[in-house]
Design an enzyme around this catalytic site. Structure first.
Site: not given
Ligand code: GLU
Length: 485
Positions: A245-247
């Site tokens: 994910s973006k994280r």
């Protein structure tokens, strides 16, 4: 059967690697079967959709070489069609108007939570009388449109990747909203209308859509439409085994591009994220993957993103480029870094520089650091280089080097080193180290003789030798760098 597949990204973010990998599998499948690949932009969510994301998605797919045969088709341009189908479902009583306020729905959810039940709509407005509806309208309520889901239904399909799938109607959260009060159709509904109208034969998408597929099959049935084949691809996982994910930092194709990954390297790597060719080869072009690709060889298990492998593949593709091609790939990175050069007039010089640094490149971005040595008149002298210039013999070495005509080729450069060794009565290593410190401002880096020639062509070698001499004489950098007049 004519194979027709699609990628249907929502422009609510940049082109994500997961979407790109799904696009790639669809593209390979279409090309393998001589079918068609459609690009559809699912922009019905007006609040979250942005033109810059559409632009990013389109550019990203083009850059990867995943050309589409039809599209882009925008959902917002098909509004009338969704309205038409909604009216049809309402007339058939397969859908109905539902008048709850947000507060009422929230109260329903809270009550379910209190009883430790999964949140679901309780279907309470399924069979309102015309009088009840009139009253809600009189109260100023705006209805959403809900689609009936029979709790008793069992939904089954044979997934081309995951095998037999079964879903209980009662697990789908109650009658589902297919259009908001303002008329905006929602994903699970619009996607089916589109896939039916566009005669999609195979829906290949991420496994996060499994529950949606169960709902969508019910809509296909309501529309009396042919149900396509479904194939749900595994997710791309981070090193902890969770969905990337973006994280996790870099996730969009434009990020990878800006980091200096080449398109053929990324497509090669993404093809291996969940699929493997029958003979297990790891390096292949898109064109080579087409005849080999099949959904049967797509894994069910998620695929871990592996930077080392991507880097290895990228280095391979960098080595495949000719010096001219590599140079033109590097130029935008150098321009971005603010290096000053004329891409045309300096072409031979840039190419020589490219050839020098090529063996050390894993990504194109590495070329920024490696070229830094050559891009300005003076380097940044690091402490190790400054220390190398301190011994008294350095001054003699530098003076001897400066007294000789600068080199035009490697042999001359070697000759100059040799002469300096003799003149100063020092070891060759001492001359080489001093020369490296003086020219490069660092004790490690690319081949010294080649570097010298490259610097000499820009006439940076003499100023650097002079600057080094001043450092060797104990003067500070401030006295070396001329103040701007
Ligand atoms: N817009 C959906 C997404 O981006 C499309 C899913 C599908 O392929 O049906 O996830």
């Amino acid at each position: 059967m004519t194979v027709r597949v699609r990628i249907a990204p929502s422009p609510t973010g940049n082109l994500h690697i997961g979407t790109a990998r799904t696009a790639l599998f669809n593209w390979l499948f279409a090309r393998h079967h001589g079918g068609e690949f459609i690009l559809r932009i699912e922009d019905t969510d007006q609040e979250r959709s942005r033109p810059e994301f559409t632009e990013n998605i389109i550019t990203g797919l083009q850059w990867l070489g995943l050309n589409w045969d039809i599209g882009p088709i925008w959902q917002t341009q098909r509004r009338h069609r969704y309205q038409e189908v909604i009216q049809q479902l309402l007339a058939q009583k397969l859908a109905y108007r539902s008048y709850e306020t947000e507060a009422e729905l929230q109260a329903m959810r809270q009550a379910q939570e209190a009883q430790k039940q999964a949140p679901r709509y309780n279907n309470q407005h399924r069979d309102l009388t015309p009088a009840q509806e009139a009253e809600f309208l009189a109260q100023g309520r705006q209805p959403v449109i809900r689609f009936r889901i029979d709790d008793q239904r069992e939904i089954r399909w044979h997934d081309l990747i995951r095998g037999e799938m079964r879903w209980q109607g009662s697990d789908l959260g109650g009658d589902m909203v297919i259009a908001r009060a303002d008329g905006q159709p929602l994903y699970n509904f619009a996607v089916v209308v589109d896939d039916v109208d566009m005669q999609i034969s195979h829906v290949i998408r991420g496994e996060d859509h499994l529950a949606n597929t169960a709902k969508q099959i019910l809509i296909y049935e309501a529309l009396n439409a042919l149900i396509p084949y479904f194939a749900h691809t595994p997710l791309i996982l981070n090193s902890e085994g969770r969905k990337l994910s973006k994280r996790d930092g870099v996730t969009s194709i434009s990020d990878f591009r800006n980091m200096g990954y080449l398109a053929p390297a990324l497509t090669n790597y993404m093809t291996l994220l969940g699929w493997s060719p029958p003979a297990g080869e790891e390096l292949f072009t898109l064109a080579e993957a087409i005849p080999l690709f099949s959904l049967e060889r797509v894994n069910k298990a998620g695929s871990k993103f592996d930077w080392d492998k991507l880097n290895w593949i990228n280095s391979h593709y960098i080595r495949q480029l000719s010096p001219e091609q590599l140079c033109s790939e590097l130029i935008p990175f150098w321009q971005q870094a603010g290096y000053l050069f004329d891409p045309e007039a300096d072409q031979p010089w840039l190419q020589q520089l490219t050839e020098l640094i090529a063996p050390s490149l894993v990504t194109l971005k590495d070329g920024v650091e490696l070229a830094r040595f050559y891009m300005s008149e003076l380097p940044d002298y690091d402490p190790e280089a400054i220390a190398q210039l301190q011994p008294p013999e350095s001054q003699a070495i530098l003076t001897a080097l400066m007294d000789q005509t600068s080199p035009g080729d490697v042999d001359t450069a070697k000759q100059i080193v040799q002469t300096t060794v003799q003149q100063c009565g020092v070891k060759k290593g001492a001359v080489m180290k001093t020369l490296r410190a003086a020219l490069m401002g660092a004790m490690h880096g690319p081949d010294l003789m080649q570097s010298w020639l490259i610097l000499h062509q820009r006439q940076y070698d003499q100023p650097r030798l002079q600057a080094a001499l001043r450092l060797a004489q104990g003067r500070s950098m401030e006295s070396i760098v001329q103040p701007e007049s």
